[in-house]
Design an enzyme around this catalytic site. Structure first.
Site, PDB file in Angstrom:
ATOM      1  N   GLY A  43       0.768  -1.239  -0.238  1.00  0.00           N
ATOM      2  CA  GLY A  43       0.054  -0.030  -0.055  1.00  0.00           C
ATOM      3  C   GLY A  43       0.945   1.302   0.157  1.00  0.00           C
ATOM      4  O   GLY A  43       0.554   2.267   0.402  1.00  0.00           O
ATOM      5  N   TYR A  93     -15.112  -4.902   7.829  1.00  0.00           N
ATOM      6  CA  TYR A  93     -14.127  -4.218   8.188  1.00  0.00           C
ATOM      7  C   TYR A  93     -13.592  -4.180   9.606  1.00  0.00           C
ATOM      8  O   TYR A  93     -12.318  -4.839   9.778  1.00  0.00           O
ATOM      9  CB  TYR A  93     -14.131  -2.718   7.992  1.00  0.00           C
ATOM     10  N   LYS A 126      -9.981  -6.551  10.716  1.00  0.00           N
ATOM     11  CA  LYS A 126      -8.893  -5.890  11.587  1.00  0.00           C
ATOM     12  C   LYS A 126      -8.735  -6.628  13.009  1.00  0.00           C
ATOM     13  O   LYS A 126      -7.735  -6.597  13.571  1.00  0.00           O
ATOM     14  CB  LYS A 126      -9.267  -4.494  11.888  1.00  0.00           C
ATOM     15  N   ILE A 178      -1.197   5.984   4.637  1.00  0.00           N
ATOM     16  CA  ILE A 178      -0.224   5.749   5.474  1.00  0.00           C
ATOM     17  C   ILE A 178       1.034   5.041   4.925  1.00  0.00           C
ATOM     18  O   ILE A 178       2.153   5.535   5.196  1.00  0.00           O
ATOM     19  CB  ILE A 178      -0.539   4.484   6.478  1.00  0.00           C
ATOM     20  N   LEU A 229      -3.046  -8.123  -3.877  1.00  0.00           N
ATOM     21  CA  LEU A 229      -3.222  -8.782  -2.480  1.00  0.00           C
ATOM     22  C   LEU A 229      -4.346  -9.130  -2.119  1.00  0.00           C
ATOM     23  O   LEU A 229      -4.424  -9.982  -1.228  1.00  0.00           O
ATOM     24  CB  LEU A 229      -2.558  -7.819  -1.292  1.00  0.00           C
ATOM     25  N   SER A 286      -6.607  -1.441  12.944  1.00  0.00           N
ATOM     26  CA  SER A 286      -7.606  -0.143  13.310  1.00  0.00           C
ATOM     27  C   SER A 286      -8.344  -0.266  14.488  1.00  0.00           C
ATOM     28  O   SER A 286      -8.462  -1.142  15.133  1.00  0.00           O
ATOM     29  CB  SER A 286      -8.741  -0.326  12.098  1.00  0.00           C
ATOM     30  N   GLY A 312      -4.872  -1.858   2.385  1.00  0.00           N
ATOM     31  CA  GLY A 312      -6.446  -2.421   2.779  1.00  0.00           C
ATOM     32  C   GLY A 312      -7.480  -1.705   2.203  1.00  0.00           C
ATOM     33  O   GLY A 312      -7.215  -0.596   1.339  1.00  0.00           O
TER      34      GLY A 312
END
Length: 258
Positions: free
Chosen positions: A9, A152, A156, A14, A43, A112, A72
């Site tokens: 990513g 989500y 996480k 980030i 991915l 997260s 992500g």
């Protein structure tokens, strides 16, 4: 000494902020992204992860000092599970031998604050069993039942559980590899910018993720925490979920959870 760090990513958010910080201090970054990375890879698929890990290992001549999985998606769908969970865990596992070959290896996954929120236990269980087919079937069921927003936090939560379990094993801690999770609160990124322009949505976010210390974070704020955990300065921190969230986790779960 300059280190070789693999970042998934790496093209945005980030991952891009971390890549810039690493390169600014002289480290070599092997960036992995869907498009425009040093290595382009999907991915969301087992083949894409395996090919990306092989290419990254080859680019580093078989020795990787650190791996950080930032790739992500928060959009409810199958990719929420396949990228967020399997895209991190399978990629990290595939590069474990290259990490073990380094003198001071480190690994960090981006989690997260949402991992503390209600999730789909069946999705989490399938992820932790390493059963991607079942995990995606359960994701499809959640979507059909209009529970897609649980995917989500499910991905996480499973990622944090995997890291805490895996970090202390002989293959990781025994090989000197520190493995941790950095869990951001609300991060200001171009992808989320529109949400902050909507007062109603902003109120919902503030209630779900209250951040009393300095409010919303920037990608660079998260990247600096990752930078430490991925560095040789981190000698004894492993199996931890570091909430870089302005106090949201402490506010929501209270002082009894630590």
């Amino acid at each position: 000494m300059p280190r070789t760090v693999v970042v998934t990513g790496s093209g945005s958010g980030i991952g891009a902020a971390l890549t810039a910080l690493l390169r600014a201090r002289g480290d070599r970054v092997v960036g992995v992204d869907l498009k425009g990375g040093d290595i382009d890879a999907d991915l969301a698929t087992p083949e894409g992860r395996a090919d990306a890990a092989t290419a990254a290992g080859d680019a580093a001549d078989g020795v990787v000092d650190a791996v950080v999985t930032c790739a992500g998606t928060s959009v409810p769908g199958r990719a929420t599970v396949s990228v967020n969970y399997f895209g991190s865990t399978a990629f990290l596992t595939a590069l474990r031998p290259a990490l073990a070959a380094a003198e001071q290896p480190r690994a960090v996954a981006i989690g997260s604050i949402s991992g503390t929120q209600p999730n789909d236990p069946d999705v989490v269980a399938a992820c932790l069993a390493g059963d991607e087919t079942t995990a995606l079937d359960r994701a499809d069921r959640a979507l059909a039942e209009e529970r897609g927003r649980q995917l989500y936090p499910s991905s996480k939560a499973a990622l944090a559980h995997w890291a805490r379990t895996t970090a202390v094993t002989e293959e990781w801690a025994g090989a000197g590899i520190a493995l941790n999770v950095v869990a951001p609160g609300i991060v200001l990124t171009p992808m989320s910018a529109g949400l902050f322009d909507d007062p109603a949505m902003r109120a919902v976010m503030d209630a779900a993720v209250p951040m009393p210390l300095n409010g919303y974070s920037r990608p660079e704020d998260i990247a600096r925490a990752v930078l430490f955990l991925a560095s040789p300065d981190n000698t004894h921190i492993t199996g931890q979920v570091l909430y870089v969230d302005g106090g949201a986790e402490a506010t929501l779960r209270g002082p009894g959870t630590f």
